[in-house]
Design a protein around this motif. Structure first.
Motif, short mmCIF file in Angstrom:
data_model
loop_
_atom_site.label_atom_id
_atom_site.label_comp_id
_atom_site.label_asym_id
_atom_site.label_seq_id
_atom_site.Cartn_x
_atom_site.Cartn_y
_atom_site.Cartn_z
N ARG A 52 -72.97 -38.44 -45.89
CA ARG A 52 -74.31 -38.68 -46.45
C ARG A 52 -74.75 -37.52 -47.34
O ARG A 52 -75.31 -37.73 -48.42
CB ARG A 52 -75.33 -38.89 -45.33
CG ARG A 52 -75.21 -40.23 -44.66
CD ARG A 52 -76.20 -40.37 -43.50
NE ARG A 52 -75.93 -41.55 -42.74
CZ ARG A 52 -76.43 -42.75 -43.00
NH1 ARG A 52 -77.22 -42.92 -44.03
NH2 ARG A 52 -76.13 -43.78 -42.24
N GLU A 53 -74.49 -36.30 -46.90
CA GLU A 53 -74.84 -35.13 -47.71
C GLU A 53 -74.04 -35.12 -49.02
O GLU A 53 -74.60 -34.84 -50.08
CB GLU A 53 -74.59 -33.84 -46.93
CG GLU A 53 -75.59 -33.61 -45.83
CD GLU A 53 -75.28 -32.38 -44.98
OE1 GLU A 53 -74.34 -31.62 -45.32
OE2 GLU A 53 -75.98 -32.20 -43.97
N ASP A 54 -72.76 -35.43 -48.93
CA ASP A 54 -71.94 -35.48 -50.14
C ASP A 54 -72.44 -36.56 -51.11
O ASP A 54 -72.49 -36.34 -52.32
CB ASP A 54 -70.47 -35.72 -49.80
CG ASP A 54 -69.81 -34.51 -49.17
OD1 ASP A 54 -70.44 -33.42 -49.15
OD2 ASP A 54 -68.66 -34.66 -48.70
N LYS A 55 -72.82 -37.71 -50.56
CA LYS A 55 -73.32 -38.80 -51.40
C LYS A 55 -74.62 -38.38 -52.07
O LYS A 55 -74.82 -38.63 -53.27
CB LYS A 55 -73.51 -40.07 -50.57
CG LYS A 55 -73.92 -41.27 -51.38
CD LYS A 55 -72.85 -41.66 -52.36
CE LYS A 55 -73.22 -42.89 -53.14
NZ LYS A 55 -72.21 -43.28 -54.10
N LEU A 56 -75.50 -37.75 -51.33
CA LEU A 56 -76.76 -37.27 -51.92
C LEU A 56 -76.50 -36.25 -53.02
O LEU A 56 -77.14 -36.28 -54.08
CB LEU A 56 -77.66 -36.65 -50.85
CG LEU A 56 -78.43 -37.63 -49.99
CD1 LEU A 56 -79.13 -36.89 -48.85
CD2 LEU A 56 -79.43 -38.42 -50.80
N ASN A 57 -75.57 -35.34 -52.79
CA ASN A 57 -75.22 -34.35 -53.81
C ASN A 57 -74.68 -35.03 -55.07
O ASN A 57 -75.01 -34.62 -56.18
CB ASN A 57 -74.20 -33.35 -53.27
CG ASN A 57 -74.83 -32.40 -52.28
OD1 ASN A 57 -76.02 -32.15 -52.30
ND2 ASN A 57 -74.02 -31.87 -51.39
N GLU A 58 -73.85 -36.06 -54.89
CA GLU A 58 -73.34 -36.81 -56.05
C GLU A 58 -74.48 -37.47 -56.81
O GLU A 58 -74.51 -37.45 -58.05
CB GLU A 58 -72.34 -37.87 -55.61
CG GLU A 58 -71.00 -37.34 -55.18
CD GLU A 58 -70.07 -38.44 -54.68
OE1 GLU A 58 -70.37 -39.64 -54.87
OE2 GLU A 58 -69.03 -38.10 -54.09
N PHE A 60 -77.71 -36.60 -56.84
CA PHE A 60 -78.53 -35.59 -57.50
C PHE A 60 -77.85 -35.07 -58.76
O PHE A 60 -78.50 -34.85 -59.79
CB PHE A 60 -78.87 -34.43 -56.57
CG PHE A 60 -79.96 -34.74 -55.59
CD1 PHE A 60 -81.18 -35.23 -56.01
CD2 PHE A 60 -79.77 -34.53 -54.24
CE1 PHE A 60 -82.20 -35.52 -55.12
CE2 PHE A 60 -80.78 -34.82 -53.33
CZ PHE A 60 -81.99 -35.31 -53.77
N ALA A 61 -76.56 -34.88 -58.69
CA ALA A 61 -75.81 -34.41 -59.87
C ALA A 61 -75.88 -35.44 -60.98
O ALA A 61 -76.09 -35.09 -62.15
CB ALA A 61 -74.36 -34.11 -59.50
N LYS A 63 -78.23 -37.69 -61.39
CA LYS A 63 -79.62 -37.71 -61.86
C LYS A 63 -79.88 -36.56 -62.83
O LYS A 63 -80.47 -36.75 -63.90
CB LYS A 63 -80.57 -37.60 -60.67
CG LYS A 63 -82.03 -37.55 -61.06
CD LYS A 63 -82.91 -37.30 -59.85
CE LYS A 63 -84.32 -37.08 -60.31
NZ LYS A 63 -84.99 -36.03 -59.60
N ASN A 64 -79.42 -35.37 -62.46
CA ASN A 64 -79.61 -34.21 -63.34
C ASN A 64 -78.90 -34.38 -64.67
O ASN A 64 -79.43 -34.01 -65.72
CB ASN A 64 -79.14 -32.93 -62.64
CG ASN A 64 -80.05 -32.54 -61.49
OD1 ASN A 64 -81.20 -32.92 -61.44
ND2 ASN A 64 -79.52 -31.79 -60.55
#
Length: 75
Positions: A52-58, A60-61, A63-64
């Protein structure tokens, strides 16, 4: 769908990719997926959290990156 398949589907990656990414032997994943063996509950909990953390990081990346592209277009 069992827990290991559900968790892997969050990322949408193959068994092989998941194996490499999280350093889990492919045979272990095959055994979990087939029901020959079951991972301990703590392993499922930890994998669930990390994935889940890895998916959120992907996300956010991505989105940025899109925000930067939009800013570049506006210039």
């Amino acid at each position: 769908m069992n827990d290991s398949e559900r968790i892997r589907s969050m990322l949408g990656v193959s068994r092989s990719e998941f194996s490499k990414r999280y350093d889990i032997p492919i045979r272990t994943l095959e055994d979990w997926d087939s029901g020959r063996t079951n991972p301990p509950k703590y392993v499922i909990s930890l994998l669930d959290r990390v994935v889940r953390e890895d998916k959120l990081n992907e996300l956010f990346a991505a989105k940025n990156k899109l925000q930067k592209e939009i800013e570049d277009i506006k210039k």
